[in-house]
Design an enzyme around this catalytic site. Structure first.
Site, short mmCIF file in Angstrom:
data_model
loop_
_atom_site.label_atom_id
_atom_site.label_comp_id
_atom_site.label_asym_id
_atom_site.label_seq_id
_atom_site.Cartn_x
_atom_site.Cartn_y
_atom_site.Cartn_z
N HIS A 1 61.75 53.06 38.44
CA HIS A 1 60.34 52.64 38.53
C HIS A 1 60.15 51.30 39.24
O HIS A 1 59.02 50.90 39.49
CB HIS A 1 59.73 52.55 37.13
CG HIS A 1 60.18 51.34 36.36
ND1 HIS A 1 61.44 51.22 35.83
CD2 HIS A 1 59.55 50.19 36.07
CE1 HIS A 1 61.55 50.06 35.23
NE2 HIS A 1 60.42 49.40 35.36
C1 UD1 Z 1 55.70 47.23 33.99
C2 UD1 Z 1 56.47 45.91 33.96
C3 UD1 Z 1 57.96 46.20 34.11
C4 UD1 Z 1 58.44 47.23 33.10
C5 UD1 Z 1 57.58 48.49 33.26
C6 UD1 Z 1 58.00 49.58 32.30
C7 UD1 Z 1 55.34 43.93 34.92
C8 UD1 Z 1 55.34 43.01 36.07
N1 UD1 Z 1 56.11 45.05 35.07
O1 UD1 Z 1 55.87 47.78 35.30
O2 UD1 Z 1 58.68 45.00 33.90
O3 UD1 Z 1 59.80 47.53 33.32
O4 UD1 Z 1 56.22 48.11 33.02
O5 UD1 Z 1 57.25 50.71 32.46
O6 UD1 Z 1 54.68 43.67 33.94
N2 UD1 Z 1 50.40 53.26 35.48
C9 UD1 Z 1 49.83 54.37 34.94
N3 UD1 Z 1 49.64 54.42 33.59
C10 UD1 Z 1 49.98 53.40 32.77
C11 UD1 Z 1 50.55 52.27 33.33
C12 UD1 Z 1 50.77 52.21 34.68
O7 UD1 Z 1 49.49 55.32 35.65
O8 UD1 Z 1 49.79 53.53 31.54
C13 UD1 Z 1 50.66 53.20 36.94
C14 UD1 Z 1 49.50 52.64 37.71
O9 UD1 Z 1 49.47 53.29 38.95
C15 UD1 Z 1 49.92 51.20 37.92
C16 UD1 Z 1 51.41 51.32 38.07
O10 UD1 Z 1 51.77 52.39 37.19
O11 UD1 Z 1 49.29 50.63 39.03
C17 UD1 Z 1 52.15 50.08 37.72
O12 UD1 Z 1 51.80 49.61 36.40
P1 UD1 Z 1 52.04 48.08 36.00
O13 UD1 Z 1 51.64 47.86 34.60
O14 UD1 Z 1 51.44 47.19 37.04
O15 UD1 Z 1 53.61 47.88 36.18
P2 UD1 Z 1 54.84 48.86 35.87
O16 UD1 Z 1 55.40 49.33 37.16
O17 UD1 Z 1 54.51 49.88 34.84
#
Ligand code: UD1
Length: 366
Positions: free
Chosen positions: A206
């Site tokens: 991821h």
């Molecule tokens: C976040 C953490 C990372 C952790 C990961 C575990 C930060 C900087 N990163 O990364 O350290 O390892 O979580 O999962 O805080 N999205 C969904 N549904 C959700 C959440 C996210 O669809 O419930 C998608 C969205 O497109 C979003 C993308 O995932 O834009 C990224 O989500 P984000 O919370 O920004 O960071 P993660 O990549 O999940």
């Protein structure tokens, strides 16, 4: 009146860390409260974990959701401030290294509310990782720093943190693993006829550095398809990875290979799968530790790790995202990599130690 500790969660890896802390607070003279920033919001990234891990429902959910780093961090800060005023805890407890961790720490520190950071001191020394920035800044602002491995203490001392603030307590993630082993869902239930126990690998990816650039992602998928011909692979897809597969039309690269694609998995399903796996390929932080605790070989698809004990004592090897290195690591692991040993204090009792230290510390403050 009982001293109160406001615990913060935001994203999936926080849930495994907060569960044993909430349970230990319940058994203590302290009052534990829970606030969710809403950074992760999909039900398979969220509610499912609260149920399985027995975490009480948060009193507040800030409903922040996704956004750029600046937007997400700023939204957490703006929405957290009035809640912090309203709840007026004696201490804010943050875990891990996600954007919510730093955002809440910044708000609390500026309001002179004490902060405790669980999983402090881990360093990848790679500032291109957002988590590294979150770790360094959170640690600078924390009053109490709870570390999981010796490198954490050394890093903090080097950064000028007073030794009296640092406590080596072990690993709360492994507390959860111990508690949940009996409830782990047997792999055969998840896999059906796909692969036998011990005859498959588990994949999770991821990190932006692996999944955001379509060229990098395509090369990784081709490598996985090739390895899967030797060892069938189960690939649990994070929403970010799934979205990129679709956006760049890359899913076809996995077709025809013995790769079982799955949505994000619940904790007990994942635990059951990794426990029986021949090996794990991942870029997650938590899985590096969980595989070390279980003695399962782990190939980490990154060039660095903030958890060096998993390399030194555990079952982890760093292979980056270059196909040749991944192949070589795979051969080593298939050839019967060492099972490693369990790092000191990864014994299921870290949360109890943390809460005992918090109680004494809060008691000593007038
Ligand atoms: C976040 C953490 C990372 C952790 C990961 C575990 C930060 C900087 N990163 O990364 O350290 O390892 O979580 O999962 O805080 N999205 C969904 N549904 C959700 C959440 C996210 O669809 O419930 C998608 C969205 O497109 C979003 C993308 O995932 O834009 C990224 O989500 P984000 O919370 O920004 O960071 P993660 O990549 O999940």
């Amino acid at each position: 009146m009982a001293r109160s500790v406001l615990c913060i969660v935001g994203a999936r890896p926080n849930f495994m860390k907060i569960a044993p802390i909430m349970a230990a607070l319940k058994e203590s003279p302290l009052r534990g409260r829970l606030l969710h920033t809403g950074q992760h919001y999909d039900s398979e990234m969220n509610e499912r974990f609260f149920e399985e891990l027995g975490i009480p429902a948060p009193e507040v959910n800030l409903g922040v959701g996704s956004g750029s780093h600046a937007q997400q961090t700023a939204q957490v800060m703006m929405r957290f401030e009035p809640e912090l005023d309203r709840l007026a805890p004696d201490l804010v407890l943050v875990v891990g290294d996600v954007n919510s961790t730093l955002a809440c720490t910044l708000v609390a520190a500026k309001k002179n509310v004490a902060v405790a950071h669980v999983e402090a001191g881990l360093r990848s020394f790679d500032r291109s990782m957002p988590e590294e920035i979150n770790r360094v800044l959170t640690d600078q602002l924390s009053d109490l720093l709870f570390v999981t491995e010796a490198s954490g203490r050394a890093n903090l001392l080097r950064e000028g943190i007073d030794a009296t603030r640092i406590h080596m307590v072990g690993n709360v993630m492994i507390d959860t693993l111990h508690r949940q082993l009996a409830q782990a869902i047997p792999a055969r239930q998840t896999l059906g006829s796909f692969a036998a126990e011990g005859a498959y690998g588990v994949v999770t990816l991821h990190r932006p550095s692996n999944v955001d650039d379509p060229k990098v992602l395509a090369a990784l998928l081709d490598t996985l398809a090739e390895l899967a011909r030797r060892l069938p692979l189960v690939f649990a897809l994070h929403p970010r990875t799934q979205a990129n597969l679709e956006r760049h039309g890359l899913a076809a690269r996995l077709e025809g290979a013995p790769i079982k694609r799955m949505p994000p998995l619940g904790y007990q399903t994942m635990l059951g799968l990794i426990r029986e796996a021949r090996l794990v390929l991942t870029d997650s932080g938590g899985l590096q530790e969980e595989t070390t605790a279980l003695g399962v070989p782990c190939l980490t698809l990154r060039d660095n790790t903030e958890r060096p004990i998993t390399l030194e004592e555990g079952t982890n090897q760093l292979v980056g995202n270059d196909p040749a290195r991944i192949r070589a690591g795979f051969e080593r692991a298939m050839g019967g990599a060492r099972r490693g040993r369990i790092p000191a204090l990864w014994d299921g009792k870290a949360a109890e130690r943390i809460v005992a230290i918090l109680a004494t510390w809060l008691e000593s403050r007038v």
